[in-house]
Write a protein that holds these residues in place. Structure first.
Motif, PDB file in Angstrom:
ATOM      1  N   CYS A  22     -39.622  24.712 -10.412  1.00 40.39           N
ATOM      2  CA  CYS A  22     -39.316  23.290 -10.304  1.00 40.39           C
ATOM      3  C   CYS A  22     -38.716  22.810 -11.623  1.00 40.39           C
ATOM      4  N   TYR A  23     -38.137  21.632 -11.585  1.00 40.89           N
ATOM      5  CA  TYR A  23     -37.646  21.002 -12.808  1.00 40.89           C
ATOM      6  C   TYR A  23     -38.810  20.318 -13.525  1.00 40.89           C
ATOM      7  N   GLN A  24     -38.593  20.017 -14.800  1.00 36.23           N
ATOM      8  CA  GLN A  24     -39.660  19.413 -15.595  1.00 36.23           C
ATOM      9  C   GLN A  24     -40.134  18.091 -14.995  1.00 36.23           C
ATOM     10  N   ALA A  25     -39.199  17.326 -14.414  1.00 37.18           N
ATOM     11  CA  ALA A  25     -39.554  16.027 -13.831  1.00 37.18           C
ATOM     12  C   ALA A  25     -40.501  16.169 -12.649  1.00 37.18           C
ATOM     13  N   PRO A  36     -39.330  24.653 -16.206  1.00 36.20           N
ATOM     14  CA  PRO A  36     -38.302  25.505 -16.821  1.00 36.20           C
ATOM     15  C   PRO A  36     -38.789  26.439 -17.915  1.00 36.20           C
ATOM     16  N   GLY A  37     -39.725  25.992 -18.739  1.00 33.50           N
ATOM     17  CA  GLY A  37     -40.226  26.845 -19.809  1.00 33.50           C
ATOM     18  C   GLY A  37     -40.977  28.065 -19.317  1.00 33.50           C
ATOM     19  N   ASP A  38     -41.379  28.053 -18.039  1.00 32.93           N
ATOM     20  CA  ASP A  38     -42.131  29.174 -17.466  1.00 32.93           C
ATOM     21  C   ASP A  38     -41.386  29.885 -16.338  1.00 32.93           C
ATOM     22  N   TRP A  39     -40.127  29.543 -16.127  1.00 33.45           N
ATOM     23  CA  TRP A  39     -39.385  30.218 -15.061  1.00 33.45           C
ATOM     24  C   TRP A  39     -39.406  31.730 -15.216  1.00 33.45           C
ATOM     25  N   HIS A 115     -22.044  21.505  -6.606  1.00 37.62           N
ATOM     26  CA  HIS A 115     -23.247  20.680  -6.639  1.00 37.62           C
ATOM     27  C   HIS A 115     -23.240  19.867  -7.922  1.00 37.62           C
ATOM     28  N   LEU A 116     -24.178  18.939  -8.014  1.00 37.79           N
ATOM     29  CA  LEU A 116     -24.257  18.019  -9.143  1.00 37.79           C
ATOM     30  C   LEU A 116     -25.602  18.158  -9.852  1.00 37.79           C
ATOM     31  N   HIS A 117     -25.596  17.821 -11.135  1.00 36.15           N
ATOM     32  CA  HIS A 117     -26.836  17.698 -11.905  1.00 36.15           C
ATOM     33  C   HIS A 117     -26.869  16.292 -12.489  1.00 36.15           C
ATOM     34  N   TRP A 118     -27.995  15.599 -12.317  1.00 40.73           N
ATOM     35  CA  TRP A 118     -28.059  14.198 -12.740  1.00 40.73           C
ATOM     36  C   TRP A 118     -29.424  13.870 -13.337  1.00 40.73           C
ATOM     37  N   GLY A 119     -29.505  12.668 -13.902  1.00 36.49           N
ATOM     38  CA  GLY A 119     -30.728  12.203 -14.549  1.00 36.49           C
ATOM     39  C   GLY A 119     -31.532  11.290 -13.654  1.00 36.49           C
ATOM     40  N   PRO A 261     -38.818  11.381  -5.618  1.00 38.12           N
ATOM     41  CA  PRO A 261     -37.365  11.214  -5.785  1.00 38.12           C
ATOM     42  C   PRO A 261     -36.744  12.362  -6.573  1.00 38.12           C
ATOM     43  N   MET A 262     -35.611  12.864  -6.089  1.00 36.94           N
ATOM     44  CA  MET A 262     -34.926  13.969  -6.738  1.00 36.94           C
ATOM     45  C   MET A 262     -34.111  13.426  -7.913  1.00 36.94           C
ATOM     46  N   SER A 263     -34.683  13.536  -9.101  1.00 35.33           N
ATOM     47  CA  SER A 263     -34.023  13.040 -10.299  1.00 35.33           C
ATOM     48  C   SER A 263     -34.287  13.992 -11.449  1.00 35.33           C
TER      49      SER A 263
END
Length: 307
Positions: A22-25, A36-39, A115-119, A261-263
């Motif tokens: 998963c992402y950090q968020a 991410p630090g443990d992927w 695809h996109l990457h966003w905040g 929410p996917m952010s």
């Protein structure tokens, strides 16, 4: 080994084998997902020495005269494009008739998806950074060598994937061409949802070929697990204009598996580990960050004047 230690080891093993990334968020103490630090604990390649994204230090890039303009084939043809919420992003399929060559690429590459990457709510969300600065959003266009039949096959080749990256820059007006993508994202809110855009000309989403002579090039990886180190990265200096309203809308449209929410769907920058970042521009004078932004703003102004 005591029973308690044995049990702890078993539970740890189970958590590793059943966890997902998963992402950090997305991460929280009650989640089993790997941030991410443990992927690398479940995807060892994510701990490699040629990982992406990176921070591009503009006064340390090396000019390479072999990095000529790329040729974009089929990019202005109309196609029906399917977008799907894949749980960590939304993937827009692309037909293999969209191809790129030139620019010191050793092969012709065919498109697979973008695809996109966003905040979050229009906050910075690019994956690559420029001189430590994260930009509003980043578009990735994934291509594989023509001779391969799938992305998985191309991942076994250290240059099997050519990935084009475009930064977005906030503008005062909506980007009418990008609005099509914003609308499509609103139709795939939940994981597994899909929607077909009719007659999309992808070349209208990105800057024109005459605006794409300036770019950075380096060898890296995919930015999501399994982080395969098979990517030739091309990161363009010319940005895509998009309004703050559109940026905010993108980050509010989709949800993760959990319904959250996917952010903030971007991987932190990775160590360069001795790699060289090359620069294509014809001038022998390397760009400062200020020069890059002045160039981007100038092109942005011309972009809107001609539309």
């Amino acid at each position: 080994m005591s029973f308690s230690l044995h049990l702890s080891a078993v539970l740890w093993t189970l958590s590793v084998t059943t966890a997902h990334w998963c992402y950090q968020a997305q991460y929280s103490c009650n989640q089993t997902c790997r941030a991410p630090g443990d992927w690398f604990t479940i995807f060892p390649k994510c701990g490699g020495n040629r990982q992406s994204p990176i921070n591009i230090v503009t006064n340390k890039v090396q000019h390479d005269p072999n990095l000529t303009a790329l040729s974009f084939l089929g990019y202005h043809d109309a196609h029906n494009i399917t977008v799907e919420n894949v749980g960590h992003s939304a993937h827009f399929s692309l037909p293999p008739s969209l191809r790129i060559r030139g620019g010191n690429l050793m092969d012709t590459y065919k498109a697979v998806q973008f695809h996109l990457h966003w905040g979050y709510d229009a906050s910075p969300g690019s994956e690559h950074t420029l001189d430590g600065e994260r930009l509003p959003m980043e578009l990735h266009v994934v291509h594989i060598k023509e001779r391969y039949n799938s992305l998985e096959e191309a991942e076994n080749d250290t240059s099997g994937i050519a990935l084009l990256a475009f930064f977005f820059q906030e503008s005062s007006e909506d980007n009418v061409h990008f609005s099509v993508l914003v609308d499509a994202l609103g139709r795939v809110r939940n994981v597994g949802d899909s929607y077909t855009i009719r007659g999309l000309r992808f070349g209208e989403i990105i800057p024109g070929p005459h605006e794409l002579h300036g770019y950075y090039r380096y060898a890296g990886s995919m930015t999501t697990p399994g982080c395969d180190q098979a990517v030739v990265w091309t990161i363009f200096q010319t940005t895509i204009p998009v309004s703050r309203r559109q940026l905010a809308s993108v980050s509010r449209q989709l949800v993760f598996h959990s319904g959250k929410p996917m952010s903030e769907i971007f991987r932190p920058v990775q160590r360069l580990n001795g790699r060289t970042v090359y620069w294509s521009a014809a001038s022998s004078v390397l760009p400062s960050r200020a020069a890059v932004w002045l160039c981007a703003l100038g092109v942005l102004g011309r972009h809107w004047h001609t539309r």
